[in-house]
Design a protein around this motif. Structure first.
Motif, PDB file in Angstrom:
ATOM      1  N   ASP A   1      31.059  80.249  47.415  1.00  0.00           N
ATOM      2  CA  ASP A   1      30.690  80.133  48.829  1.00  0.00           C
ATOM      3  C   ASP A   1      31.900  80.330  49.735  1.00  0.00           C
ATOM      4  O   ASP A   1      31.795  80.902  50.824  1.00  0.00           O
ATOM      5  CB  ASP A   1      30.027  78.787  49.122  1.00  0.00           C
ATOM      6  CG  ASP A   1      28.608  78.697  48.578  1.00  0.00           C
ATOM      7  OD1 ASP A   1      28.011  79.758  48.281  1.00  0.00           O
ATOM      8  OD2 ASP A   1      28.097  77.566  48.452  1.00  0.00           O
TER       9      ASP A   1
ATOM     10  N   THR B   1      32.492  83.993  49.895  1.00  0.00           N
ATOM     11  CA  THR B   1      31.470  84.575  50.768  1.00  0.00           C
ATOM     12  C   THR B   1      31.848  84.375  52.234  1.00  0.00           C
ATOM     13  O   THR B   1      31.820  85.321  53.026  1.00  0.00           O
ATOM     14  CB  THR B   1      30.085  83.942  50.501  1.00  0.00           C
ATOM     15  OG1 THR B   1      29.717  84.182  49.135  1.00  0.00           O
ATOM     16  CG2 THR B   1      29.022  84.516  51.415  1.00  0.00           C
TER      17      THR B   1
ATOM     18  N   THR C   1      32.888  87.435  54.732  1.00  0.00           N
ATOM     19  CA  THR C   1      32.028  87.619  55.902  1.00  0.00           C
ATOM     20  C   THR C   1      32.817  87.427  57.189  1.00  0.00           C
ATOM     21  O   THR C   1      32.713  88.224  58.126  1.00  0.00           O
ATOM     22  CB  THR C   1      30.833  86.644  55.853  1.00  0.00           C
ATOM     23  OG1 THR C   1      30.121  86.847  54.624  1.00  0.00           O
ATOM     24  CG2 THR C   1      29.886  86.857  57.013  1.00  0.00           C
TER      25      THR C   1
ATOM     26  N   ARG D   1      25.690  87.077  49.032  1.00  0.00           N
ATOM     27  CA  ARG D   1      26.353  85.933  48.409  1.00  0.00           C
ATOM     28  C   ARG D   1      27.233  86.410  47.264  1.00  0.00           C
ATOM     29  O   ARG D   1      26.875  87.330  46.535  1.00  0.00           O
ATOM     30  CB  ARG D   1      25.328  84.948  47.848  1.00  0.00           C
ATOM     31  CG  ARG D   1      24.201  84.584  48.760  1.00  0.00           C
ATOM     32  CD  ARG D   1      24.369  83.518  49.795  1.00  0.00           C
ATOM     33  NE  ARG D   1      25.249  82.428  49.545  1.00  0.00           N
ATOM     34  CZ  ARG D   1      26.006  81.912  50.520  1.00  0.00           C
ATOM     35  NH1 ARG D   1      26.000  82.410  51.723  1.00  0.00           N
ATOM     36  NH2 ARG D   1      26.762  80.880  50.271  1.00  0.00           N
ATOM     37  N   VAL D   2      28.346  85.751  47.101  1.00  0.00           N
ATOM     38  CA  VAL D   2      29.255  86.019  45.993  1.00  0.00           C
ATOM     39  C   VAL D   2      28.785  85.219  44.787  1.00  0.00           C
ATOM     40  O   VAL D   2      28.553  84.010  44.900  1.00  0.00           O
ATOM     41  CB  VAL D   2      30.704  85.648  46.375  1.00  0.00           C
ATOM     42  CG1 VAL D   2      31.630  85.765  45.175  1.00  0.00           C
ATOM     43  CG2 VAL D   2      31.192  86.521  47.531  1.00  0.00           C
TER      44      VAL D   2
ATOM     45  N   VAL E   1      29.252  92.958  47.690  1.00  0.00           N
ATOM     46  CA  VAL E   1      30.405  92.089  47.436  1.00  0.00           C
ATOM     47  C   VAL E   1      31.544  92.901  46.830  1.00  0.00           C
ATOM     48  O   VAL E   1      32.703  92.759  47.232  1.00  0.00           O
ATOM     49  CB  VAL E   1      30.028  90.898  46.531  1.00  0.00           C
ATOM     50  CG1 VAL E   1      31.260  90.122  46.096  1.00  0.00           C
ATOM     51  CG2 VAL E   1      29.040  89.983  47.243  1.00  0.00           C
TER      52      VAL E   1
END
Length: 185
Positions: free
Chosen positions: A31, A34, A38, A48-49, A114
Motif C-alpha cells: 500500500d 501504491t 500514485t 494496487r501494488v 504497476v
C-alpha cells in the motif's frame, strides 16, 4: 550551481523513501508503494501494488541506494546491485523515435500499470547514468543519515547532505579521535 534534472529529483525522492535516521520506510508495504507511485504521478488511481511488485520495487530501490552510497575507496555490495539488476530485467523499456513519446525510452506497452510505473523509475535512472548525472546523486557519507541528495558543487565533491549537521558530526568525531590518540602515551 546546476539544478537537478527531473529524473534526478524522481530518483532522489524514490531513494529517500527510506529514512535511516528515523527508522521509517514509506515503501514497507504494498500500500505504501501504491501511495508513493500514485502520489508521484507514475501510477493511475485505482491500481494496487501486489506482493511480487512490492518486492521488485524494494530490490530496485535497495540497489540504487547501494550504488549511490559508494564513496571513494568503498565497494558496493554486489548482492544488492545484482538484485537491482534482476529487477531492471523485469521492467523492459523500448526505444522510440516518434514525437508522440515523452522521451526516447518508454515502458514496454504490454507491461501492467504497476510495472510501467516501476519502469518509469528505471528510465529515470538510465537517463542519469547515460548523461553522467548519476555521479551528482549521492548518499550522505554519514552512515546514521544515508539521505540521498543532489551534489550541486562544481567539482562534485560533496559528501554530506548537510555540512552543518552530518559534515559537522563527522568532523567532530575525527577531532575527538585525534584528541584521544594524542592523549595516549
Amino acid at each position: 550551481m546546476p539544478e537537478a534534472p527531473a529524473a534526478a529529483l524522481l530518483v532522489e525522492s524514490f531513494a529517500n523513501t527510506v529514512d535511516v535516521e528515523l527508522g521509517t520506510d514509506a515503501l514497507d508495504t504494498a500500500d505504501g508503494v501504491t501511495a508513493w507511485l500514485t502520489g508521484n504521478g507514475l501510477l493511475p488511481d485505482g491500481h494496487r501494488v501486489g506482493p511480487e511488485d512490492h518486492a521488485l520495487c524494494l530490490r530496485l530501490r535497495t540497489g540504487i541506494r547501494e550504488e549511490l552510497g559508494v564513496h571513494v575507496g568503498d565497494a558496493a555490495d554486489a548482492a544488492l546491485l545484482a538484485g537491482a539488476e534482476q529487477a531492471l530485467r523485469e521492467l523492459p523499456v523500448l526505444i522510440s523515435v516518434g514525437a508522440a513519446h515523452d522521451g526516447v525510452l518508454t515502458p514496454a506497452p504490454d507491461l501492467p500499470p504497476v510495472r510501467k510505473a516501476l519502469a518509469a523509475l528505471a528510465i529515470a535512472w538510465s537517463e542519469l547514468a547515460v548523461t553522467g548525472e548519476a555521479a551528482r546523486l549521492k548518499r550522505c557519507a554519514e552512515h546514521a543519515c544515508a539521505w540521498v541528495f543532489w551534489d550541486a558543487s562544481k567539482n562534485r565533491s560533496r559528501r554530506w547532505c548537510s555540512m552543518r549537521v552530518c559534515g559537522n558530526r563527522a568532523k567532530a568525531r575525527r577531532h575527538a579521535a585525534k584528541q584521544a590518540a594524542d592523549r595516549r602515551p
